[in-house]
Scaffold this motif. Sequence first.
Motif, PDB file in Angstrom:
ATOM      1  N   PHE A   1      62.661  63.936  77.645  1.00 16.74           N
ATOM      2  CA  PHE A   1      63.347  65.083  77.080  1.00 16.74           C
ATOM      3  C   PHE A   1      63.575  66.157  78.154  1.00 16.74           C
ATOM      4  CE2 PHE A   1      63.255  69.272  75.075  1.00 16.74           C
ATOM      5  CZ  PHE A   1      64.323  69.156  74.202  1.00 16.74           C
ATOM      6  N   ALA A   2      62.519  66.436  78.907  1.00 17.35           N
ATOM      7  CA  ALA A   2      62.624  67.484  79.937  1.00 17.35           C
ATOM      8  C   ALA A   2      63.666  67.115  80.992  1.00 17.35           C
ATOM      9  CB  ALA A   2      61.264  67.721  80.587  1.00 17.35           C
ATOM     10  N   LEU A   3      63.711  65.848  81.386  1.00 17.80           N
ATOM     11  CA  LEU A   3      64.717  65.415  82.357  1.00 17.80           C
ATOM     12  C   LEU A   3      66.127  65.634  81.814  1.00 17.80           C
ATOM     13  CD1 LEU A   3      63.154  62.094  83.703  1.00 17.80           C
ATOM     14  CD2 LEU A   3      63.539  64.197  85.010  1.00 17.80           C
ATOM     15  N   GLY A   4      66.325  65.298  80.550  1.00 18.00           N
ATOM     16  CA  GLY A   4      67.634  65.491  79.929  1.00 18.00           C
ATOM     17  C   GLY A   4      68.030  66.955  79.876  1.00 18.00           C
ATOM     18  N   GLU A   5      67.085  67.793  79.509  1.00 15.90           N
ATOM     19  CA  GLU A   5      67.368  69.229  79.438  1.00 15.90           C
ATOM     20  C   GLU A   5      67.670  69.806  80.826  1.00 15.90           C
ATOM     21  OE1 GLU A   5      67.702  71.325  76.699  1.00 15.90           O
ATOM     22  OE2 GLU A   5      67.756  69.385  75.686  1.00 15.90           O
ATOM     23  N   LEU A   6      66.894  69.388  81.807  1.00 15.83           N
ATOM     24  CA  LEU A   6      67.168  69.836  83.177  1.00 15.83           C
ATOM     25  C   LEU A   6      68.543  69.375  83.635  1.00 15.83           C
ATOM     26  CD1 LEU A   6      63.719  69.213  84.931  1.00 15.83           C
ATOM     27  CD2 LEU A   6      64.830  71.434  84.560  1.00 15.83           C
ATOM     28  N   ALA A   7      68.898  68.156  83.286  1.00 18.25           N
ATOM     29  CA  ALA A   7      70.188  67.609  83.691  1.00 18.25           C
ATOM     30  C   ALA A   7      71.348  68.397  83.103  1.00 18.25           C
ATOM     31  CB  ALA A   7      70.280  66.139  83.282  1.00 18.25           C
ATOM     32  N   ILE A   8      71.284  68.724  81.811  1.00 13.13           N
ATOM     33  CA  ILE A   8      72.412  69.469  81.239  1.00 13.13           C
ATOM     34  C   ILE A   8      72.449  70.907  81.745  1.00 13.13           C
ATOM     35  CG2 ILE A   8      72.738  67.994  79.228  1.00 13.13           C
ATOM     36  CD1 ILE A   8      71.323  70.093  77.542  1.00 13.13           C
ATOM     37  N   THR A   9      71.296  71.427  82.117  1.00 18.62           N
ATOM     38  CA  THR A   9      71.279  72.748  82.751  1.00 18.62           C
ATOM     39  C   THR A   9      71.976  72.685  84.099  1.00 18.62           C
ATOM     40  OG1 THR A   9      69.239  73.365  81.613  1.00 18.62           O
ATOM     41  CG2 THR A   9      69.792  74.598  83.620  1.00 18.62           C
ATOM     42  N   ARG A  10      71.683  71.643  84.857  1.00 20.85           N
ATOM     43  CA  ARG A  10      72.349  71.466  86.168  1.00 20.85           C
ATOM     44  C   ARG A  10      73.854  71.279  85.993  1.00 20.85           C
ATOM     45  NH1 ARG A  10      68.717  73.754  88.946  1.00 20.85           N
ATOM     46  NH2 ARG A  10      66.999  72.509  89.715  1.00 20.85           N
ATOM     47  N   LEU A  11      74.256  70.519  84.981  1.00 20.91           N
ATOM     48  CA  LEU A  11      75.691  70.350  84.726  1.00 20.91           C
ATOM     49  C   LEU A  11      76.331  71.700  84.406  1.00 20.91           C
ATOM     50  CD1 LEU A  11      75.869  67.064  82.605  1.00 20.91           C
ATOM     51  CD2 LEU A  11      76.765  67.418  84.913  1.00 20.91           C
ATOM     52  N   ALA A  12      75.681  72.481  83.581  1.00 23.52           N
ATOM     53  CA  ALA A  12      76.206  73.797  83.202  1.00 23.52           C
ATOM     54  C   ALA A  12      76.298  74.728  84.406  1.00 23.52           C
ATOM     55  CB  ALA A  12      75.344  74.422  82.114  1.00 23.52           C
ATOM     56  N   LYS A  25      67.259  59.065  86.302  1.00 18.69           N
ATOM     57  CA  LYS A  25      65.837  58.933  85.963  1.00 18.69           C
ATOM     58  C   LYS A  25      65.652  58.890  84.450  1.00 18.69           C
ATOM     59  CE  LYS A  25      64.120  61.330  90.050  1.00 18.69           C
ATOM     60  NZ  LYS A  25      63.511  62.571  90.561  1.00 18.69           N
ATOM     61  N   TYR A  26      66.353  59.766  83.742  1.00 19.60           N
ATOM     62  CA  TYR A  26      66.267  59.831  82.287  1.00 19.60           C
ATOM     63  C   TYR A  26      66.636  58.484  81.672  1.00 19.60           C
ATOM     64  CZ  TYR A  26      67.456  61.319  77.520  1.00 19.60           C
ATOM     65  OH  TYR A  26      67.542  61.443  76.159  1.00 19.60           O
ATOM     66  N   ILE A  27      67.744  57.928  82.121  1.00 21.07           N
ATOM     67  CA  ILE A  27      68.210  56.644  81.583  1.00 21.07           C
ATOM     68  C   ILE A  27      67.238  55.527  81.958  1.00 21.07           C
ATOM     69  CG2 ILE A  27      70.045  54.905  81.740  1.00 21.07           C
ATOM     70  CD1 ILE A  27      71.987  57.348  81.979  1.00 21.07           C
ATOM     71  N   GLY A  28      66.630  55.614  83.128  1.00 28.36           N
ATOM     72  CA  GLY A  28      65.622  54.637  83.514  1.00 28.36           C
ATOM     73  C   GLY A  28      64.444  54.617  82.552  1.00 28.36           C
ATOM     74  N   LEU A  29      64.131  55.774  82.011  1.00 28.92           N
ATOM     75  CA  LEU A  29      63.031  55.874  81.044  1.00 28.92           C
ATOM     76  C   LEU A  29      63.470  55.550  79.624  1.00 28.92           C
ATOM     77  CD1 LEU A  29      61.411  59.181  82.351  1.00 28.92           C
ATOM     78  CD2 LEU A  29      60.523  56.853  82.627  1.00 28.92           C
ATOM     79  N   ARG A  30      64.737  55.764  79.349  1.00 28.63           N
ATOM     80  CA  ARG A  30      65.272  55.561  77.990  1.00 28.63           C
ATOM     81  C   ARG A  30      66.529  54.710  78.088  1.00 28.63           C
ATOM     82  NH1 ARG A  30      65.090  60.503  74.174  1.00 28.63           N
ATOM     83  NH2 ARG A  30      65.256  58.731  72.824  1.00 28.63           N
ATOM     84  N   GLU A  31      66.360  53.479  78.500  1.00 25.99           N
ATOM     85  CA  GLU A  31      67.477  52.567  78.720  1.00 25.99           C
ATOM     86  C   GLU A  31      68.337  52.436  77.454  1.00 25.99           C
ATOM     87  OE1 GLU A  31      68.049  47.953  79.962  1.00 25.99           O
ATOM     88  OE2 GLU A  31      66.372  49.063  80.830  1.00 25.99           O
ATOM     89  N   GLY A  32      69.637  52.432  77.652  1.00 31.54           N
ATOM     90  CA  GLY A  32      70.549  52.285  76.531  1.00 31.54           C
ATOM     91  C   GLY A  32      70.737  53.552  75.721  1.00 31.54           C
ATOM     92  N   ASN A  33      70.260  54.677  76.234  1.00 25.41           N
ATOM     93  CA  ASN A  33      70.378  55.940  75.523  1.00 25.41           C
ATOM     94  C   ASN A  33      71.811  56.464  75.651  1.00 25.41           C
ATOM     95  OD1 ASN A  33      70.298  59.090  75.704  1.00 25.41           O
ATOM     96  ND2 ASN A  33      68.547  58.476  74.436  1.00 25.41           N
ATOM     97  N   ALA A  34      72.516  56.513  74.531  1.00 22.96           N
ATOM     98  CA  ALA A  34      73.922  56.897  74.529  1.00 22.96           C
ATOM     99  C   ALA A  34      74.128  58.317  75.067  1.00 22.96           C
ATOM    100  CB  ALA A  34      74.498  56.767  73.124  1.00 22.96           C
ATOM    101  N   TRP A  35      73.281  59.233  74.634  1.00 21.54           N
ATOM    102  CA  TRP A  35      73.405  60.625  75.095  1.00 21.54           C
ATOM    103  C   TRP A  35      73.304  60.688  76.620  1.00 21.54           C
ATOM    104  CZ3 TRP A  35      70.525  63.996  77.920  1.00 21.54           C
ATOM    105  CH2 TRP A  35      70.859  65.353  77.846  1.00 21.54           C
ATOM    106  N   GLY A  36      72.307  60.006  77.168  1.00 21.26           N
ATOM    107  CA  GLY A  36      72.121  60.010  78.614  1.00 21.26           C
ATOM    108  C   GLY A  36      73.290  59.370  79.345  1.00 21.26           C
TER     109      GLY A  36
END
Length: 166
Positions: A1-12, A25-36
């Motif tokens: 979750f934290a990786l995802g939040e950091l990522a969208i902050t960086r995108l913003a 890294k996020y997708i590596g931990l949550r393979e097949g995650n559509a949001w990621g």
Amino acid sequence: FALGELAITRLAQGDAQAALGLLQKYIGLREGNAWGLAHLGRAYELLGDDDSAAFNYRAALEADSRLAIAYHWLGLLLSRKGQSQASQEAIEEYDRLRGLLNAEQQLNMALLRKTDDVHSLLRLAKVQFELGKTREALATLERAHQLAPSHLEVQALRRRWRNNQQ
């Protein structure tokens, strides 16, 4: 979750390169995650790699065909690439899903004011079901059934959805 939040902050913040690493890294931990996958596509697009962006948007939609933002970003990318028919189809699906998501939110708000409105519960269950939120739709339908056990449409929908689950 934290990786995802950091990522969208960086995108913003406009730092797509940093977001790219975080999303990988996020997708590596949550393979097949559509949001990621959709956000990874967005990072690639912001970095100018349209092919990788389109690939990840499509992968996100394979993982979750109801992820509205992936249709939106894919539609915009395809439009920019001159693929107007495919772009229009993606944007139309985005608009349809956004409409359902907006309807879900409005119905939830209406039910906060009037929790025993069977009609609103029935409409909400239908919207949730169409969004692929089957568990939530069934729970909402059960609430409607508890309030109005003899309601014909509630009964018919319960039977149909239960039969589809078996």
